[in-house]
Write an enzyme that holds these catalytic residues in place. Sequence first.
Site, PDB file in Angstrom:
ATOM      1  N   THR A 129       0.864  -1.181   0.000  1.00 37.65           N
ATOM      2  CA  THR A 129       0.000   0.000   0.000  1.00 37.65           C
ATOM      3  C   THR A 129       0.896   1.226   0.000  1.00 37.65           C
ATOM      4  OG1 THR A 129      -1.871  -0.960   1.141  1.00 37.65           O
ATOM      5  CG2 THR A 129      -1.503   1.362   1.547  1.00 37.65           C
ATOM      6  N   GLY A 168     -10.761  -2.198   3.204  1.00 39.70           N
ATOM      7  CA  GLY A 168      -9.860  -2.145   4.357  1.00 39.70           C
ATOM      8  C   GLY A 168      -9.900  -0.797   5.050  1.00 39.70           C
ATOM      9  N   GLY A 204      -0.823  -1.906   6.448  1.00 40.57           N
ATOM     10  CA  GLY A 204      -0.885  -3.150   7.216  1.00 40.57           C
ATOM     11  C   GLY A 204      -2.235  -3.815   7.012  1.00 40.57           C
TER      12      GLY A 204
HETATM   13  N1  ASP Z   1      -4.099  -1.468   4.734  1.00 43.57           N
HETATM   14  C1  ASP Z   1      -4.356  -2.077   3.459  1.00 43.57           C
HETATM   15  C2  ASP Z   1      -5.689  -2.812   3.525  1.00 43.57           C
HETATM   16  O1  ASP Z   1      -5.945  -3.478   4.502  1.00 43.57           O
HETATM   17  C3  ASP Z   1      -3.312  -3.049   3.007  1.00 43.57           C
HETATM   18  C4  ASP Z   1      -1.872  -2.605   3.174  1.00 43.57           C
HETATM   19  O2  ASP Z   1      -1.590  -1.619   3.819  1.00 43.57           O
HETATM   20  O3  ASP Z   1      -0.987  -3.262   2.624  1.00 43.57           O
HETATM   21  O4  ASP Z   1      -6.423  -2.766   2.569  1.00 43.57           O
END
Ligand code: ASP
Length: 275
Positions: free
Chosen positions: A142, A172, A194
């Site tokens: 992300t 998310g 995350g």
């Molecule tokens: N936070 C993002 C989600 O849960 C994923 C990530 O940060 O890699 O969609």
Amino acid sequence: MSDAQGENLRAALEVGYHLLERGAPAAAAVEQAIRALERSGLFNAGLGARLQLDGARRMDASIMEGRELRAGAVASIEGIVHPITAARLVMEETDHVLLVGPMATRFVKHFKLERKRNPALKQVSYDMMLKRARLARDRGGTVGAVALDCCGTVAAGASTGGIARMLPGRVGDTPLIGCGVYADNQAGAVSMTGIGEGIIRLVAAKTICEQLEKGETPASAARHVLKMLVARIQGSAGALVLAPDGRFAIAHVTPHMAAGWWNGKGKPVVGDRFR
Ligand code: ASP
């Protein structure tokens, strides 16, 4: 972090910083830095966004500025290269905060944002998708940014293709204000990455801002909330945290987090371990 990702991060930092140097608002710097990352295809956002279990690419993004607490976000948006610009358009051009799904896609068609063809949908039974969604999750890639402009305004943004093995329609933390991002000139700016399910349950970005407002440093505010995330719900995340006086922290409880910073002196600093 690959060399190409490192180069892309440096380029994104330069784009953002040069805008700030010319007096642009923090939200513009955040948007343009994130656009550089979305366009590269090297991270899980924009051209590099991962697919949901039915083969569709549905993306989330948000942006917030700390002077008037304005925010914009899109969730489950399809077929565009720059979800972060869609989020900024929601903030600048509407009185809303969050647009979702096909209607978010329709909104950006109106503004003629650059489009990207969607992959063909897979024929997978819902039973099979449910089974796959229960397998251990992983994440990664992300993109996010925080910035402080010459007027003392902070901003935060994030853009993502989500996590591995998502059910179609899963959203998310990234487009949820207070969870994935938050910005308040009286506290600071935070952008999270995350596993979103844990970040949502702790309203992590806003919780970190509350710690900043109580006088904690960016590093201790981030540590406080990341520790709680691990201890209470076995979560996994990283945070970009910026105080209104320019102090900042890059903190993570994941083994790695590709990130960087620049204050215009020397070369942008990038790395993938900041603990
Ligand atoms: N936070 C993002 C989600 O849960 C994923 C990530 O940060 O890699 O969609």
